[in-house]
Design a protein around this motif. Structure first.
Motif, PDB file in Angstrom:
ATOM      1  N   ARG A 196       0.823  -1.212   0.000  1.00 15.73           N
ATOM      2  CA  ARG A 196       0.000   0.000   0.000  1.00 15.73           C
ATOM      3  C   ARG A 196       0.860   1.266   0.000  1.00 15.73           C
ATOM      4  O   ARG A 196       0.401   2.332  -0.432  1.00 15.73           O
ATOM      5  N   SER A 197       2.101   1.139   0.483  1.00  8.71           N
ATOM      6  CA  SER A 197       2.992   2.298   0.527  1.00  8.71           C
ATOM      7  C   SER A 197       3.672   2.570  -0.814  1.00  8.71           C
ATOM      8  O   SER A 197       4.332   3.598  -0.968  1.00  8.71           O
ATOM      9  N   LEU A 198       3.509   1.654  -1.787  1.00  7.79           N
ATOM     10  CA  LEU A 198       4.173   1.794  -3.073  1.00  7.79           C
ATOM     11  C   LEU A 198       3.347   2.671  -4.019  1.00  7.79           C
ATOM     12  O   LEU A 198       2.130   2.771  -3.870  1.00  7.79           O
ATOM     13  N   PRO A 199       4.005   3.271  -5.004  1.00  3.56           N
ATOM     14  CA  PRO A 199       3.236   4.010  -6.020  1.00  3.56           C
ATOM     15  C   PRO A 199       2.270   3.079  -6.740  1.00  3.56           C
ATOM     16  O   PRO A 199       2.583   1.911  -7.013  1.00  3.56           O
ATOM     17  N   THR A 200       1.101   3.580  -7.041  1.00  5.36           N
ATOM     18  CA  THR A 200       0.099   2.783  -7.762  1.00  5.36           C
ATOM     19  C   THR A 200       0.581   2.493  -9.174  1.00  5.36           C
ATOM     20  O   THR A 200       1.126   3.365  -9.846  1.00  5.36           O
ATOM     21  N   ARG A 201       0.409   1.249  -9.607  1.00  2.00           N
ATOM     22  CA  ARG A 201       0.733   0.884 -10.986  1.00  2.00           C
ATOM     23  C   ARG A 201      -0.524   0.347 -11.661  1.00  2.00           C
ATOM     24  O   ARG A 201      -1.089  -0.661 -11.205  1.00  2.00           O
ATOM     25  N   GLU A 202      -0.947   1.007 -12.712  1.00  2.00           N
ATOM     26  CA  GLU A 202      -2.124   0.558 -13.437  1.00  2.00           C
ATOM     27  C   GLU A 202      -1.887  -0.848 -13.988  1.00  2.00           C
ATOM     28  O   GLU A 202      -0.865  -1.126 -14.609  1.00  2.00           O
ATOM     29  N   GLY A 203      -2.829  -1.721 -13.713  1.00  4.73           N
ATOM     30  CA  GLY A 203      -2.708  -3.093 -14.188  1.00  4.73           C
ATOM     31  C   GLY A 203      -2.241  -4.065 -13.134  1.00  4.73           C
ATOM     32  O   GLY A 203      -2.241  -5.275 -13.367  1.00  4.73           O
ATOM     33  N   VAL A 204      -1.819  -3.563 -11.954  1.00  3.46           N
ATOM     34  CA  VAL A 204      -1.399  -4.431 -10.853  1.00  3.46           C
ATOM     35  C   VAL A 204      -2.260  -4.114  -9.637  1.00  3.46           C
ATOM     36  O   VAL A 204      -2.259  -2.983  -9.138  1.00  3.46           O
ATOM     37  N   THR A 205      -3.006  -5.114  -9.165  1.00  5.71           N
ATOM     38  CA  THR A 205      -3.895  -4.956  -8.015  1.00  5.71           C
ATOM     39  C   THR A 205      -3.424  -5.857  -6.883  1.00  5.71           C
ATOM     40  O   THR A 205      -3.144  -7.044  -7.101  1.00  5.71           O
ATOM     41  N   TYR A 206      -3.324  -5.297  -5.676  1.00  8.64           N
ATOM     42  CA  TYR A 206      -2.908  -6.058  -4.506  1.00  8.64           C
ATOM     43  C   TYR A 206      -4.121  -6.356  -3.627  1.00  8.64           C
ATOM     44  O   TYR A 206      -4.973  -5.493  -3.406  1.00  8.64           O
ATOM     45  N   ARG A 207      -4.170  -7.601  -3.122  1.00  2.96           N
ATOM     46  CA  ARG A 207      -5.239  -7.985  -2.209  1.00  2.96           C
ATOM     47  C   ARG A 207      -4.667  -8.774  -1.046  1.00  2.96           C
ATOM     48  O   ARG A 207      -3.751  -9.595  -1.231  1.00  2.96           O
ATOM     49  N   GLN A 208      -5.188  -8.534   0.152  1.00  2.11           N
ATOM     50  CA  GLN A 208      -4.818  -9.321   1.317  1.00  2.11           C
ATOM     51  C   GLN A 208      -5.823 -10.453   1.448  1.00  2.11           C
ATOM     52  O   GLN A 208      -6.899 -10.307   2.003  1.00  2.11           O
ATOM     53  N   CYS A 209      -5.452 -11.607   0.899  1.00  6.71           N
ATOM     54  CA  CYS A 209      -6.349 -12.763   0.932  1.00  6.71           C
ATOM     55  C   CYS A 209      -5.549 -14.012   0.588  1.00  6.71           C
ATOM     56  O   CYS A 209      -4.362 -13.944   0.271  1.00  6.71           O
ATOM     57  N   THR A 210      -6.221 -15.152   0.637  1.00  8.10           N
ATOM     58  CA  THR A 210      -5.600 -16.431   0.290  1.00  8.10           C
ATOM     59  C   THR A 210      -6.136 -16.931  -1.045  1.00  8.10           C
ATOM     60  O   THR A 210      -7.173 -16.462  -1.540  1.00  8.10           O
ATOM     61  N   SER A 211      -5.449 -17.919  -1.587  1.00  9.74           N
ATOM     62  CA  SER A 211      -5.919 -18.518  -2.843  1.00  9.74           C
ATOM     63  C   SER A 211      -7.264 -19.200  -2.650  1.00  9.74           C
ATOM     64  O   SER A 211      -8.109 -19.187  -3.564  1.00  9.74           O
ATOM     65  N   SER A 212      -7.511 -19.770  -1.475  1.00  5.10           N
ATOM     66  CA  SER A 212      -8.790 -20.450  -1.248  1.00  5.10           C
ATOM     67  C   SER A 212      -9.948 -19.462  -1.247  1.00  5.10           C
ATOM     68  O   SER A 212     -11.071 -19.809  -1.668  1.00  5.10           O
ATOM     69  N   GLY A 251      -0.676 -28.957  -0.237  1.00  2.00           N
ATOM     70  CA  GLY A 251      -1.720 -29.639  -0.993  1.00  2.00           C
ATOM     71  C   GLY A 251      -2.857 -28.711  -1.368  1.00  2.00           C
ATOM     72  O   GLY A 251      -3.384 -28.763  -2.481  1.00  2.00           O
ATOM     73  N   ALA A 252      -3.222 -27.805  -0.437  1.00  3.15           N
ATOM     74  CA  ALA A 252      -4.318 -26.869  -0.701  1.00  3.15           C
ATOM     75  C   ALA A 252      -3.949 -25.867  -1.781  1.00  3.15           C
ATOM     76  O   ALA A 252      -4.761 -25.547  -2.662  1.00  3.15           O
ATOM     77  N   VAL A 253      -2.720 -25.339  -1.736  1.00  2.00           N
ATOM     78  CA  VAL A 253      -2.292 -24.360  -2.735  1.00  2.00           C
ATOM     79  C   VAL A 253      -2.229 -24.989  -4.122  1.00  2.00           C
ATOM     80  O   VAL A 253      -2.628 -24.370  -5.123  1.00  2.00           O
ATOM     81  N   LEU A 254      -1.748 -26.222  -4.210  1.00  2.00           N
ATOM     82  CA  LEU A 254      -1.714 -26.896  -5.502  1.00  2.00           C
ATOM     83  C   LEU A 254      -3.128 -27.086  -6.056  1.00  2.00           C
ATOM     84  O   LEU A 254      -3.385 -26.839  -7.240  1.00  2.00           O
ATOM     85  N   ALA A 255      -4.041 -27.524  -5.188  1.00  2.00           N
ATOM     86  CA  ALA A 255      -5.420 -27.732  -5.635  1.00  2.00           C
ATOM     87  C   ALA A 255      -6.073 -26.406  -6.030  1.00  2.00           C
ATOM     88  O   ALA A 255      -6.767 -26.324  -7.055  1.00  2.00           O
ATOM     89  N   ASP A 256      -5.853 -25.376  -5.208  1.00  2.00           N
ATOM     90  CA  ASP A 256      -6.403 -24.053  -5.542  1.00  2.00           C
ATOM     91  C   ASP A 256      -5.849 -23.563  -6.880  1.00  2.00           C
ATOM     92  O   ASP A 256      -6.588 -22.991  -7.700  1.00  2.00           O
TER      93      ASP A 256
END
Length: 250
Positions: A88-104, A131-136
């Motif tokens: 969040r402290s980085l300059p915004t780059r169009e086309g790159v979105t950051y999310r705080q979440c998991t693959s599941s 195993g979960a990350v591979l399946a996700d």
């Protein structure tokens, strides 16, 4: 870095140094040219970066695609609130979105992407997490999954320790990197634990890629092939000793 009580300014300096160290050793330029770019079929594609950390790999892949005239919409995820605070402290780059979440969570949302990647994530995971990350990853990727990780070698350990002692100070780059090398997989170990629809590819600079090709997987299923049975039962014995594994390939 995995310690939730680690010094935050030092962690943020580590994130800030990732573009340099990953630019030297992670080999994403090679991976992009060999595995991702040949699968472009138009001028717009989507990519998910799992465990993005400081987001440098997500930004690098976006930049590489743009140079080729392709708009790559990148979603970079990490469940760690410290990583989320850093990006969040980085300059915004169009086309790159950051999310705080998991693959599941993305799977639960029904999200899909053309490409799914990760950098230096697999060796951090417990057996059930792996195993979960591979399946996700299989569920999230329409075309290709690439989990890029370190290949455990004595030579790589020695070289990394020597170079980072000189160039990277006041961060976790050296200490955490050496721990990661000791915990990482050999190609043969990955071949033993990955489902049969995945392949393992060695790459320069002590890298190993775990690759799932969705199109190839459909061909295997159509031909009567089956996914490797009891994947987690195979993973658990290997992963339970991963953190303490000190031996390395010569």
């Amino acid at each position: 870095m995995d310690d939730p009580e680690c010094d935050l300014p030092t962690l943020f300096r580590t994130y800030a140094q990732f573009p340099v160290i990953n630019g030297i050793v992670a080999g994403w330029g090679i991976t992009y040219r060999a595995e991702i770019r040949p699968r472009f079929t138009g001028t717009h594609h989507t990519l998910l970066d799992i465990g993005t950390g400081g987001g440098d790999v997500a930004r690098a892949l976006h930049r590489l695609a743009r140079r080729d005239g392709v708009t790559l919409s990148v979603t970079a995820i990490d469940p760690d609130p410290r990583a989320a605070a850093y990006v969040r402290s980085l300059p915004t780059r169009e086309g790159v979105t950051y999310r705080q979440c998991t693959s599941s969570e993305l799977v639960s949302e029904g999200a899909t992407f053309d490409f799914v990647v990760s950098n230096h994530v697999l060796h951090h995971l417990s057996a059930p997490e792996l195993g979960a990350v591979l399946a996700d990853s299989e569920r999230l990727a329409r075309r290709l999954v690439i989990h890029s990780d370190i290949r455990r070698t004595r030579l790589g350990y020695v070289l990394y320790g020597a170079v980072t002692a000189i160039l990277f100070r006041r961060s976790f780059v050296r200490e955490d990197g050496l721990i990661s090398i000791r915990r990482s997989f050999l190609p043969s170990e990955l071949r033993d634990i990955l489902p049969r629809r995945w392949r393992v590819k060695s790459q320069p600079f002590f890298r190993t890629l775990s690759i799932f090709d969705a199109a190839e997987s459909l061909r295997i299923v159509s031909a009567g092939g089956r996914r490797a049975p009891s994947m987690l039962s195979v993973l658990i014995p290997r992963a339970s000793g991963a953190a303490g594994r000190a031996e390395a390939e010569s």
